[in-house]
Structure formats: structure tokens, C-alpha cells
Design a protein around this motif. Structure first.
Motif, PDB file in Angstrom:
ATOM      1  N   GLY A  83       0.804  -1.216   0.000  1.00 18.17           N
ATOM      2  CA  GLY A  83       0.000   0.000   0.000  1.00 18.17           C
ATOM      3  C   GLY A  83       0.836   1.265   0.000  1.00 18.17           C
ATOM      4  N   SER A 123       2.561   1.643  -3.386  1.00 23.21           N
ATOM      5  CA  SER A 123       1.630   1.984  -4.464  1.00 23.21           C
ATOM      6  C   SER A 123       1.108   3.411  -4.341  1.00 23.21           C
ATOM      7  N   ALA A 124       0.709   3.797  -3.126  1.00 21.89           N
ATOM      8  CA  ALA A 124       0.142   5.133  -2.927  1.00 21.89           C
ATOM      9  C   ALA A 124       1.211   6.218  -2.956  1.00 21.89           C
ATOM     10  N   TRP A 154      -2.797   2.585 -10.203  1.00 17.74           N
ATOM     11  CA  TRP A 154      -2.223   2.292  -8.893  1.00 17.74           C
ATOM     12  C   TRP A 154      -3.297   1.909  -7.874  1.00 17.74           C
ATOM     13  N   GLU A 181      -3.394  -0.879  -4.568  1.00 16.75           N
ATOM     14  CA  GLU A 181      -3.796  -0.284  -3.291  1.00 16.75           C
ATOM     15  C   GLU A 181      -4.989  -1.028  -2.695  1.00 16.75           C
TER      16      GLU A 181
END
Length: 293
Positions: free
Chosen positions: A115, A118-119, A255, A259
Motif C-alpha cells: 500500500g 503503491s500510494a 495504482w 492499493e
């Protein structure tokens, strides 16, 4: 690195505090639900007071973390509090950690790593500008009111889950207010500016409210119902505050797929971990038997 370090310390303290508070809440009668008498009962429990001590330690560490890093980076790290606490509890109690707990730890850890990668939260300001707090507080109050009303209309794990989410929202609000208050220290006014800011006192009010909601959530149902809502709710709502109030940025587009996968891993891991007897603080050492051939 300083913000990450103190975020990890916050997670460790909060996780241990949740387990201790859960043990104390189990002794409270159902008639104390959503009443101030619940706090009066808990104040007489040494294990609950120990949990409050850890909450204070966590608050100090969280203040340092938020003062040195974006809220969208600091708050999601707190998802490690449950797995870290269970592993520590197993070591202290000299109980062999069962395989499902290790699977849960792996799921939460991998989910957090995926996470965050990706973020890639970044940017943002240290303070909330203009009147942005006004609509944020109004929407938060409406959301909390809806959750509490829904909780009062039901019982058991459904009530625990709703109150757990309400507590998560209050904790996320506390973090946002704390970050805005701590920014006053670097704004030129120093300690005087901090203690004259309304955000500091709103932080205390929101924190007490979050604590009250959490105690009622833990008293209403199982940790399995409370913990996923508490963990994911705190992380997601904190990210929302970071984006809406502090202008922090997250990657979107394709993305969003990894996530969402990360959220699924974290949720599955939290459920698995919350089922463990270690999470309730009542695990016993396994009985060793001699095999007879």
C-alpha cells in the motif's frame, strides 16, 4: 526516518494498550454500555490503568511522528500495532505463536508495504489553511452521529464494529488536529503559540471521545469485530484528512488496483490476528504431552 521510527513506537504502544483495555472491558457489566459508569468501573482495574499509561506514551510518540512527517505516511504505519503486539505477547508469555498468527503478520506486513509503495504519499503543508477545518468538522460530526445511532440500534458484534469505526474516525481526527497543533511550534510562536491554539484543546477532546468509543466497542463485542474497523478505519480516514486538509498527494489511476489489494491483505490479516487467544490476552502455554509409541 524520524517520523517512521516514532510511528512504529506509537503502533507498539497502542497495540499493547488495546489488548490490556480489552481484558479490562470484559469485566464490565452490560448495564454500563454507553454510560460514564463504564469509565468508573475501568478506573478500578489495574490492567486498564496500565493500558492508559501506554496510551500516553503512544500520544507523545505520535506527536513527534506527525510533527516530522506527512499524516498519510505516519497513520497507515499504525496497522502493524496488532501483529507486533501479538508477537511480543507470545514472547513474554512464552507461548508458541501458532501458524495462523504468522500468516496474519505476513498479510498485514505485505499489505502495508504494498500500500505504501503503491500510494507513495508525499507533499502537503504542515498546517491547515483558511477555514478548511469548518466543513471537515461538520462532516466528521455527521459521520460520527450516524455511526453511533446505528450502533445504538443494534447489539453484539454489529455494534462493536460500528463503534470501532467511530473510534477510528475520532482517532484519525485526533491525529489531524495534533499535527496542525504541533506545527505551531515551528511557526515562529514557539510553545506559547502551541498552548494558545484551539487545535491543541480540540485534540484532547477528540482523544477522550475516541477512548470512550473504543471502550464501548471492546465491551460490546469481540476483538475480531472491532480491530479491522479500528485499524483500517484509522488509516483510511487519516489519509483522507491528509489529502483534504493538508494537501498531501497519493498516486491514483491504475495504482488503485494494488492499493485495493493491499487493503484486502491488511483486512484479512487483522481478522486472522484478532481471532488469536493472544489478542484477548488470555493465552495459556500449550500443554506438552509425551508421545507414546
Amino acid at each position: 526516518m524520524i517520523s517512521v521510527l516514532f510511528a512504529v513506537l506509537t503502533a507498539l504502544s497502542n497495540g499493547a494498550a488495546s489488548v490490556l483495555q480489552r481484558r479490562a472491558a470484559l469485566t464490565a457489566p452490560d448495564s454500563d454500555a454507553m454510560r460514564l459508569s463504564l469509565i468508573g468501573h475501568l478506573l478500578r482495574q489495574k490492567v486498564w490503568l496500565a493500558g492508559i499509561g501506554l496510551v500516553i506514551v503512544a500520544a507523545v510518540c505520535q506527536a513527534v511522528a506527525l510533527a516530522t512527517g506527512p499524516i498519510a505516511v505516519v497513520q497507515p504505519i499504525f496497522v502493524i500495532e496488532l501483529p507486533a503486539t501479538l508477537l511480543m505477547a507470545g514472547f513474554v508469555m512464552r507461548v508458541r505463536v501458532p501458524r495462523p498468527v504468522w500468516f496474519g503478520v505476513a498479510a498485514v506486513t505485505c499489505g502495508l508495504a504494498l500500500g505504501m509503495a503503491s500510494a507513495a504519499p508525499a507533499g502537503g503543508s504542515a498546517t491547515v489553511r483558511g477555514l478548511a477545518w469548518v466543513p471537515a468538522l461538520i462532516l466528521t460530526a455527521l459521520f460520527e452521529a450516524a455511526l453511533i445511532a446505528g450502533a445504538l440500534a443494534t447489539r453484539g458484534n454489529a455494534r462493536a464494529a460500528l463503534l470501532g469505526l467511530a473510534a477510528a474516525c475520532a482517532y484519525a481526527l485526533t491525529a489531524a488536529l495534533m499535527k496542525d497543533a504541533m506545527a505551531r511550534l515551528d511557526g515562529g510562536g514557539g510553545v506559547a503559540a502551541l498552548f494558545t491554539s484551539w487545535q491543541l484543546y480540540a485534540t484532547a477532546v477528540a482523544g477522550v471521545g475516541a477512548l470512550f468509543l473504543l471502550q464501548n466497542a471492546l465491551q460490546a463485542g469481540t476483538l475480531v469485530a472491532v480491530q479491522p474497523c479500528l485499524t483500517l478505519g484509522d488509516a483510511l480516514i487519516s489519509i483522507l484528512y491528509g489529502v483534504a486538509l493538508f494537501g498531501e498527494e497519493l498516486r491514483t489511476g491504475w495504482w488503485l488496483l494494488p492499493e485495493l489489494l493491499a487493503l484486502g491483505l491488511i483486512a484479512a490479516g487483522c481478522v486472522e490476528l484478532a481471532r488469536s487467544p493472544l489478542a484477548a490476552g488470555n493465552a495459556a502455554a500449550p500443554v506438552r504431552t509425551r508421545r507414546v509409541d
